[in-house]
Design a protein around this motif. Structure first.
Motif, PDB file in Angstrom:
ATOM      1  N   CYS A   1       0.855  -1.184   0.000  1.00  0.00           N
ATOM      2  CA  CYS A   1       0.000   0.000   0.000  1.00  0.00           C
ATOM      3  C   CYS A   1       0.900   1.246   0.000  1.00  0.00           C
ATOM      4  N   GLU A   2       0.270   2.399  -0.146  1.00  0.00           N
ATOM      5  CA  GLU A   2       1.054   3.629  -0.290  1.00  0.00           C
ATOM      6  C   GLU A   2       1.963   3.869   0.919  1.00  0.00           C
ATOM      7  N   GLY A   3       1.401   3.689   2.113  1.00  0.00           N
ATOM      8  CA  GLY A   3       2.167   3.945   3.342  1.00  0.00           C
ATOM      9  C   GLY A   3       3.393   3.038   3.441  1.00  0.00           C
ATOM     10  N   CYS A   4       3.191   1.744   3.191  1.00  0.00           N
ATOM     11  CA  CYS A   4       4.307   0.789   3.297  1.00  0.00           C
ATOM     12  C   CYS A   4       5.346   1.061   2.223  1.00  0.00           C
ATOM     13  N   GLU A   5       4.847   1.433   1.032  1.00  0.00           N
ATOM     14  CA  GLU A   5       5.788   1.677  -0.064  1.00  0.00           C
ATOM     15  C   GLU A   5       6.656   2.905   0.230  1.00  0.00           C
ATOM     16  N   SER A   6       6.027   3.990   0.734  1.00  0.00           N
ATOM     17  CA  SER A   6       6.837   5.196   0.978  1.00  0.00           C
ATOM     18  C   SER A   6       7.786   4.962   2.161  1.00  0.00           C
ATOM     19  N   ASP A   7       7.339   4.176   3.148  1.00  0.00           N
ATOM     20  CA  ASP A   7       8.246   3.828   4.259  1.00  0.00           C
ATOM     21  C   ASP A   7       9.460   3.054   3.752  1.00  0.00           C
ATOM     22  N   PHE A   8       9.202   2.110   2.855  1.00  0.00           N
ATOM     23  CA  PHE A   8      10.297   1.279   2.361  1.00  0.00           C
ATOM     24  C   PHE A   8      11.262   2.111   1.500  1.00  0.00           C
ATOM     25  N   THR A   9      10.694   3.059   0.745  1.00  0.00           N
ATOM     26  CA  THR A   9      11.541   3.954  -0.063  1.00  0.00           C
ATOM     27  C   THR A   9      12.424   4.800   0.851  1.00  0.00           C
ATOM     28  N   LEU A  10      11.820   5.342   1.912  1.00  0.00           N
ATOM     29  CA  LEU A  10      12.596   6.164   2.856  1.00  0.00           C
ATOM     30  C   LEU A  10      13.690   5.324   3.531  1.00  0.00           C
ATOM     31  N   LEU A  11      13.339   4.089   3.895  1.00  0.00           N
ATOM     32  CA  LEU A  11      14.323   3.194   4.518  1.00  0.00           C
ATOM     33  C   LEU A  11      15.539   3.037   3.600  1.00  0.00           C
ATOM     34  N   LYS A  12      15.273   2.800   2.311  1.00  0.00           N
ATOM     35  CA  LYS A  12      16.376   2.593   1.364  1.00  0.00           C
ATOM     36  C   LYS A  12      17.183   3.881   1.195  1.00  0.00           C
ATOM     37  N   GLU A  13      16.467   5.022   1.142  1.00  0.00           N
ATOM     38  CA  GLU A  13      17.179   6.307   0.990  1.00  0.00           C
ATOM     39  C   GLU A  13      18.101   6.558   2.173  1.00  0.00           C
ATOM     40  N   LEU A  14      17.574   6.319   3.371  1.00  0.00           N
ATOM     41  CA  LEU A  14      18.383   6.587   4.573  1.00  0.00           C
ATOM     42  C   LEU A  14      19.581   5.640   4.650  1.00  0.00           C
ATOM     43  N   LEU A  15      19.385   4.397   4.217  1.00  0.00           N
ATOM     44  CA  LEU A  15      20.522   3.459   4.202  1.00  0.00           C
ATOM     45  C   LEU A  15      21.565   3.915   3.183  1.00  0.00           C
ATOM     46  N   ASP A  16      21.087   4.352   2.010  1.00  0.00           N
ATOM     47  CA  ASP A  16      22.014   4.863   0.985  1.00  0.00           C
ATOM     48  C   ASP A  16      22.806   6.037   1.548  1.00  0.00           C
ATOM     49  N   GLU A  17      22.072   6.947   2.171  1.00  0.00           N
ATOM     50  CA  GLU A  17      22.676   8.155   2.758  1.00  0.00           C
ATOM     51  C   GLU A  17      23.756   7.785   3.777  1.00  0.00           C
TER      52      GLU A  17
ATOM     53  N   TYR B   1       5.208 -12.230  13.955  1.00  0.00           N
ATOM     54  CA  TYR B   1       4.743 -10.918  14.428  1.00  0.00           C
ATOM     55  C   TYR B   1       5.169  -9.716  13.596  1.00  0.00           C
ATOM     56  N   TYR B   2       5.933  -9.951  12.530  1.00  0.00           N
ATOM     57  CA  TYR B   2       6.464  -8.797  11.796  1.00  0.00           C
ATOM     58  C   TYR B   2       5.469  -8.151  10.847  1.00  0.00           C
ATOM     59  N   SER B   3       5.647  -6.849  10.661  1.00  0.00           N
ATOM     60  CA  SER B   3       4.979  -6.121   9.583  1.00  0.00           C
ATOM     61  C   SER B   3       5.997  -5.112   9.062  1.00  0.00           C
ATOM     62  N   LYS B   4       5.759  -4.600   7.877  1.00  0.00           N
ATOM     63  CA  LYS B   4       6.683  -3.618   7.257  1.00  0.00           C
ATOM     64  C   LYS B   4       8.129  -4.126   7.226  1.00  0.00           C
ATOM     65  N   THR B   5       9.071  -3.358   7.801  1.00  0.00           N
ATOM     66  CA  THR B   5      10.492  -3.697   7.648  1.00  0.00           C
ATOM     67  C   THR B   5      10.862  -5.069   8.210  1.00  0.00           C
ATOM     68  N   ALA B   6      11.567  -5.869   7.388  1.00  0.00           N
ATOM     69  CA  ALA B   6      12.191  -7.103   7.888  1.00  0.00           C
ATOM     70  C   ALA B   6      13.621  -7.097   7.371  1.00  0.00           C
ATOM     71  N   PHE B   7      14.563  -7.514   8.186  1.00  0.00           N
ATOM     72  CA  PHE B   7      15.948  -7.539   7.700  1.00  0.00           C
ATOM     73  C   PHE B   7      16.726  -8.687   8.310  1.00  0.00           C
ATOM     74  N   GLU B   8      17.763  -9.085   7.596  1.00  0.00           N
ATOM     75  CA  GLU B   8      18.667 -10.126   8.095  1.00  0.00           C
ATOM     76  C   GLU B   8      20.092  -9.782   7.706  1.00  0.00           C
ATOM     77  N   PHE B   9      21.014 -10.060   8.606  1.00  0.00           N
ATOM     78  CA  PHE B   9      22.438  -9.946   8.299  1.00  0.00           C
ATOM     79  C   PHE B   9      22.961 -11.365   8.114  1.00  0.00           C
ATOM     80  N   VAL B  10      23.623 -11.609   6.993  1.00  0.00           N
ATOM     81  CA  VAL B  10      24.158 -12.949   6.750  1.00  0.00           C
ATOM     82  C   VAL B  10      25.664 -12.881   6.523  1.00  0.00           C
ATOM     83  N   SER B  11      26.312 -14.008   6.803  1.00  0.00           N
ATOM     84  CA  SER B  11      27.751 -14.100   6.580  1.00  0.00           C
ATOM     85  C   SER B  11      27.988 -15.266   5.636  1.00  0.00           C
TER      86      SER B  11
END
Ligand code: HAM
Length: 403
Positions: free
Chosen positions: A226-242, A259-269
């Protein structure tokens, strides 16, 4: 002979030293981000995990150390930390109080899994939970913190991110995905058929290669946000780029907890074998409400400490503290007293056995002491102690009462 249980390890040095160093490093960094220490019970009501981690998850479905206690309560050893923190947050009425609350914790978690390298039945996590910030800025701060921790330990990583949508877009996506799965019902594995009925998005991280070939064509949640999730995800990517934090979008990253919604992340090696996830987390804005609290946005992560141990680069060991010895029995009470005083500020190793000068110096070297302090007959008679700085290589004899 009684042995430890399968998948439950003892930890001696050097692993235990790495473990300790990890906790010190992660704690220092978490405090820099304004997080405070939190400690929760290891044992909780089973219902807590059923309602939060989710009945359809492998953790709750297959892996819980669950039993009925002597008071007939259905309890289990915690398989993860988030649910307990949320339970405590609500129990202490912090949800009603409002504002921002940030916690870090560490300790053992228990999952009855099939043990293999990097997969234990008792393992340790360092976790972070942040309550009260709805903006993805907090998600980025948490990712920054994880990067700081891994950088401080000299650990390389790859960051994968995804958005799992929210109550607006997820149900519609789920319907689309189930229709897709219905069309391929005869080709997907039995696990995926089960997941289709319980929690369809979990099919996306199925480890079966044939299933994955099919899911390459599946509808992507990323294109159905949805619009809210999409703009949040765009901002997340922008801030990470920054912040110059490299990441990959993995649309099949769904996490193993419900229990998750919106952002999910994992660090892998890629240096530790098949159990490659070293940390995972995301946003769980509905969980507080779901456990009968007042709606509170929240986000967190947990690091699997055992998976990091072999990757940690320890600082060069430095000479440190005192080694104190005597050359004869009569000096023993004097060195005990000297050690007692010195331990108020320094590490002290006392050698109880009387030894000659050369052997004491060897002993001090062996324990990597900075100073070797010895009382022999002369020092005893004069009320002094001989001290050598093993780094600068200077030596002096000083009055015992000013040692
Ligand atoms: P999780 O992904 O289940 O998330 O676990 C986090 C980390 O714990 C994993 O990335 C892995 O490194 C480690 N881990 C998991 N299972 C095992 C095992 N059997 N043996 C060794 N290490 C393991 C959580 O637990 C969430 N509570 C994270 C979180 C916090 N989400 C929001 N806040």
């Amino acid at each position: 002979m009684i042995q430890s249980l399968r998948g439950m390890n003892d930890m001696f040095a050097p692993d235990a030293e790495r473990f300790e160093y990890f906790i010190e490093t992660a704690t220092t960094i978490a405090k820099r981000y304004g997080f405070t220490y939190f400690e929760a019970p290891l044992l909780e009501e089973t219902a807590l995990f059923k309602r939060s981690v989710g009945e359809s998850s492998d953790i709750v479905g297959k892996e819980m150390y669950q039993f009925i206690d002597k008071g007939e309560n259905d309890v289990c050893l915690r398989p993860e930390g988030t649910a307990g923190v949320v339970r405590a947050f609500i129990q202490k009425k912090l949800d009603k109080q409002g504002g921002i609350h940030r916690f870090f914790y560490h300790g053992p978690m228990f999952r009855y899994e099939r043990p293999q390298k990097g997969r234990l039945r008792e393992f340790h996590q360092f976790g972070i939970e942040s309550f009260g910030v709805a903006s993805v800025v907090e998600d980025v701060s948490l990712i920054m913190m994880l990067v700081d921790i891994l950088d401080a330990l000299g650990i390389g990583y790859k960051l994968e991110i995804n958005s799992l949508g929210d109550q607006n877009c997820m149900p519609e996506y789920r319907t689309k995905l189930v229709s897709f799965l219905d069309c391929h019902d005869d080709k997907i594995c039995a696990d995926c058929q089960r997941r289709k009925a319980t929690n369809p998005i979990r099919v996306l991280d199925c480890k079966n290669g044939d299933c994955q070939l099919i899911y390459a064509e599946a509808p992507k949640l990323m294109q159905n946000l949805c619009e809210g999730c999409e703009s949040d995800f765009t901002l997340l990517k922008e801030l990470l780029d920054e912040s110059q934090i490299a990441y990959e979008v993995n649309t099949h990253l769904v996490r193993g907890l419900d229990y998750y919604s919106k952002t999910a992340f994992e660090f892998v090696s890629d240096e530790i074998g098949s159990q490659s996830a070293i940390a995972g987390g995301g946003r769980y804005d509905r969980l507080v409400e779901f456990l009968d609290g007042k709606e509170t946005p929240a986000v967190g992560f947990a690091i699997g400490i055992e998976r990091l141990l072999e990757l940690i680069k320890m600082p060069e060991p430095k000479r440190n503290g005192y080694y104190i010895g005597t050359m004869d029995e009569e000096g023993l009470p004097l060195i005990m007293k000297a050690a007692q005083a010195k331990r108020k500020s320094d590490k002290v190793i006392v050698e109880y056995k009387s030894k000659n000068f050369k052997n004491h110096l060897k002993g001090a070297d062996k324990v990597n002491a900075r100073y070797c302090a010895i009382i022999g007959e002369n020092e005893r008679n004069d009320g002094t102690i001989w001290v050598k700085d093993l780094e600068v290589k200077t030596e002096e004899t000083i009055p015992l009462n000013s040692f």
